[in-house]
Enzyme design. Structure first.
Site, PDB file in Angstrom:
ATOM      1  N   ASP A  58       0.944   8.797  -1.751  1.00  0.00           N
ATOM      2  CA  ASP A  58       2.156   8.001  -1.529  1.00  0.00           C
ATOM      3  C   ASP A  58       2.884   7.829  -2.849  1.00  0.00           C
ATOM      4  O   ASP A  58       2.789   6.782  -3.492  1.00  0.00           O
ATOM      5  CB  ASP A  58       1.790   6.636  -0.920  1.00  0.00           C
ATOM      6  CG  ASP A  58       3.034   5.806  -0.619  1.00  0.00           C
ATOM      7  OD1 ASP A  58       4.150   6.313  -0.811  1.00  0.00           O
ATOM      8  OD2 ASP A  58       2.873   4.651  -0.190  1.00  0.00           O
ATOM      9  N   LYS A  60       6.190   8.495  -2.819  1.00  0.00           N
ATOM     10  CA  LYS A  60       7.591   8.342  -2.383  1.00  0.00           C
ATOM     11  C   LYS A  60       8.498   9.200  -3.266  1.00  0.00           C
ATOM     12  O   LYS A  60       9.450   8.720  -3.895  1.00  0.00           O
ATOM     13  CB  LYS A  60       8.012   6.883  -2.398  1.00  0.00           C
ATOM     14  CG  LYS A  60       7.227   6.049  -1.398  1.00  0.00           C
ATOM     15  CD  LYS A  60       7.744   4.639  -1.272  1.00  0.00           C
ATOM     16  CE  LYS A  60       6.934   3.834  -0.276  1.00  0.00           C
ATOM     17  NZ  LYS A  60       5.547   3.563  -0.722  1.00  0.00           N
ATOM     18  N   ASP A  63      13.285  13.022  -6.066  1.00  0.00           N
ATOM     19  CA  ASP A  63      13.950  13.648  -7.214  1.00  0.00           C
ATOM     20  C   ASP A  63      14.739  14.863  -6.741  1.00  0.00           C
ATOM     21  O   ASP A  63      14.870  15.098  -5.539  1.00  0.00           O
ATOM     22  CB  ASP A  63      12.897  14.008  -8.270  1.00  0.00           C
ATOM     23  CG  ASP A  63      13.408  13.812  -9.686  1.00  0.00           C
ATOM     24  OD1 ASP A  63      14.484  14.362  -9.998  1.00  0.00           O
ATOM     25  OD2 ASP A  63      12.740  13.120 -10.469  1.00  0.00           O
ATOM     26  N   SER A 115       9.271  -1.239   5.023  1.00  0.00           N
ATOM     27  CA  SER A 115       8.773  -2.386   5.785  1.00  0.00           C
ATOM     28  C   SER A 115       9.148  -3.744   5.203  1.00  0.00           C
ATOM     29  O   SER A 115       9.068  -4.758   5.892  1.00  0.00           O
ATOM     30  CB  SER A 115       7.244  -2.299   5.864  1.00  0.00           C
ATOM     31  OG  SER A 115       6.694  -2.187   4.557  1.00  0.00           O
ATOM     32  N   GLY A 174       3.061  -9.034   7.753  1.00  0.00           N
ATOM     33  CA  GLY A 174       3.463  -9.694   8.999  1.00  0.00           C
ATOM     34  C   GLY A 174       3.400  -8.836  10.250  1.00  0.00           C
ATOM     35  O   GLY A 174       3.547  -9.345  11.352  1.00  0.00           O
ATOM     36  N   GLY A 190      -3.309  -2.086   3.784  1.00  0.00           N
ATOM     37  CA  GLY A 190      -3.809  -2.267   2.434  1.00  0.00           C
ATOM     38  C   GLY A 190      -4.525  -3.583   2.243  1.00  0.00           C
ATOM     39  O   GLY A 190      -5.720  -3.722   2.511  1.00  0.00           O
ATOM     40  N   ARG A 191      -3.762  -4.604   1.811  1.00  0.00           N
ATOM     41  CA  ARG A 191      -4.360  -5.872   1.386  1.00  0.00           C
ATOM     42  C   ARG A 191      -5.209  -6.546   2.447  1.00  0.00           C
ATOM     43  O   ARG A 191      -6.202  -7.198   2.108  1.00  0.00           O
ATOM     44  CB  ARG A 191      -3.239  -6.827   0.923  1.00  0.00           C
ATOM     45  CG  ARG A 191      -2.640  -6.422  -0.413  1.00  0.00           C
ATOM     46  CD  ARG A 191      -1.330  -7.124  -0.665  1.00  0.00           C
ATOM     47  NE  ARG A 191      -0.265  -6.608   0.178  1.00  0.00           N
ATOM     48  CZ  ARG A 191       0.993  -7.051   0.164  1.00  0.00           C
ATOM     49  NH1 ARG A 191       1.328  -8.032  -0.667  1.00  0.00           N
ATOM     50  NH2 ARG A 191       1.906  -6.521   0.945  1.00  0.00           N
TER      51      ARG A 191
HETATM   52  P1  XMP Z   1      -0.168  -3.691   2.473  1.00  0.00           P
HETATM   53  O1  XMP Z   1      -1.027  -4.267   1.405  1.00  0.00           O
HETATM   54  O2  XMP Z   1       1.141  -4.393   2.637  1.00  0.00           O
HETATM   55  O3  XMP Z   1       0.138  -2.229   1.914  1.00  0.00           O
HETATM   56  O4  XMP Z   1      -0.877  -3.494   3.772  1.00  0.00           O
HETATM   57  C1  XMP Z   1       1.027  -1.338   2.531  1.00  0.00           C
HETATM   58  C2  XMP Z   1       0.962  -0.042   1.824  1.00  0.00           C
HETATM   59  O5  XMP Z   1       1.955   0.813   2.336  1.00  0.00           O
HETATM   60  C3  XMP Z   1       2.951   1.038   1.353  1.00  0.00           C
HETATM   61  N1  XMP Z   1       4.179   0.731   2.020  1.00  0.00           N
HETATM   62  C4  XMP Z   1       5.070   1.610   2.359  1.00  0.00           C
HETATM   63  N2  XMP Z   1       5.080   2.909   2.176  1.00  0.00           N
HETATM   64  N3  XMP Z   1       7.150   2.983   3.304  1.00  0.00           N
HETATM   65  C5  XMP Z   1       6.135   3.598   2.648  1.00  0.00           C
HETATM   66  O6  XMP Z   1       6.178   4.823   2.479  1.00  0.00           O
HETATM   67  C6  XMP Z   1       7.174   1.671   3.513  1.00  0.00           C
HETATM   68  O7  XMP Z   1       8.071   1.130   4.119  1.00  0.00           O
HETATM   69  C7  XMP Z   1       6.088   0.961   3.008  1.00  0.00           C
HETATM   70  N4  XMP Z   1       5.783  -0.334   3.083  1.00  0.00           N
HETATM   71  C8  XMP Z   1       4.582  -0.438   2.466  1.00  0.00           C
HETATM   72  C9  XMP Z   1       2.713   0.130   0.198  1.00  0.00           C
HETATM   73  O8  XMP Z   1       3.050   0.733  -1.021  1.00  0.00           O
HETATM   74  C10 XMP Z   1       1.231  -0.109   0.334  1.00  0.00           C
HETATM   75  O9  XMP Z   1       0.512   0.950  -0.268  1.00  0.00           O
END
Ligand code: XMP
Length: 216
Positions: A58, A60, A63, A115, A174, A190-191
């Site tokens: 990831d 993202k 470039d 998100s 959430g 993740g968390r």
């Molecule tokens: P948490 O701790 O919030 O982590 O469960 C979420 C993980 O996903 C990534 N993340 C995103 N990655 N588009 C993405 O490509 C998104 O909208 C997005 N929102 C969260 C974030 O970096 C973490 O690793």
């Protein structure tokens, strides 16, 4: 049929390995991003390979096409199975990531809508739909769409149809696991897992919910 994907955003490589290993039986893939790679180095990919789970980069990537291609080649040479890139960079830049991914037999996912609350500043007003359309046209394997807004996942599904949707934002941000599972091919967590007192137990609880949904 959604996969459970752990976002391993830890900074200590030893602890990251411990968490990944303890949760592995409940997971379908692990997503690694800047936090762990910048702290531990790209070698962490090889360190986690023996867990036998697909590893998603990831970064993202956002470039110009040449740089995107160079980045994607490094990602797949390091042993990753999939890459996440941004789509706002346009067709040529996205194609550079998709082409590199497919040359290695890997997958490329395009961020269609993020998100977090601030994402609405720019991803509203049809932009996400345009990015999702581009992802399909560029032969990307799927998109990333927000678990925090299930109605947006539904809207983007009508664009990407049978392509995969992976969705972050469950738990801490959430999003509700049970509501999102029927809508996507993968949930990224993740968390809520790695920050739990017992990450393996939390991953197992979530995996049980995922399996329930699979069999319903
Ligand atoms: P948490 O701790 O919030 O982590 O469960 C979420 C993980 O996903 C990534 N993340 C995103 N990655 N588009 C993405 O490509 C998104 O909208 C997005 N929102 C969260 C974030 O970096 C973490 O690793």
């Amino acid at each position: 049929m959604a996969d459970l994907i752990l976002a391993l955003d830890l900074l200590d490589p030893m602890y990251a390995r411990e968490v990944a290993e303890s949760c592995a039986a409940s997971l379908d893939a692990i997503k690694l991003g800047y936090p762990l790679i910048l702290s531990a180095g790209l070698g962490v990919v090889k360190d986690l390979a023996d867990l036998g789970l697909p590893l998603i980069a990831d970064f993202k990537v956002a470039d110009i096409p040449n740089t995107n291609g160079l980045i994607a080649n490094q990602v797949f040479s390091a042993g990753f199975d999939a890459i996440i890139c941004h789509g706002f960079t346009g067709r040529d830049a996205v194609e550079a990531c998709v082409d590199a991914a497919h040359a290695y037999g890997g997958e490329c996912f395009v961020v269609a809508e993020m998100s977090h609350p601030g994402a609405l500043s720019f991803f509203s007003r049809g932009v996400a739909e345009q990015i999702a359309t581009l992802a399909v046209e560029c032969r990307a394997d799927g998109i990333i769409a927000p678990a925090t807004r299930p109605e947006r996942i539904r809207a983007l599904r009508s664009v990407v149809r049978s392509r995969k949707i992976y969705s972050p934002g469950i738990g801490t941000q959430g999003g509700d696991l049970r509501s999102v599972l029927p809508l996507v091919e993968g949930v990224i967590v993740g968390r809520t897992i790695y920050g739990a007192a017992d990450p393996a137990k939390e991953a197992a609880v979530m995996a049980a919910i995922v399996n329930d949904e699979r069999s319903s």
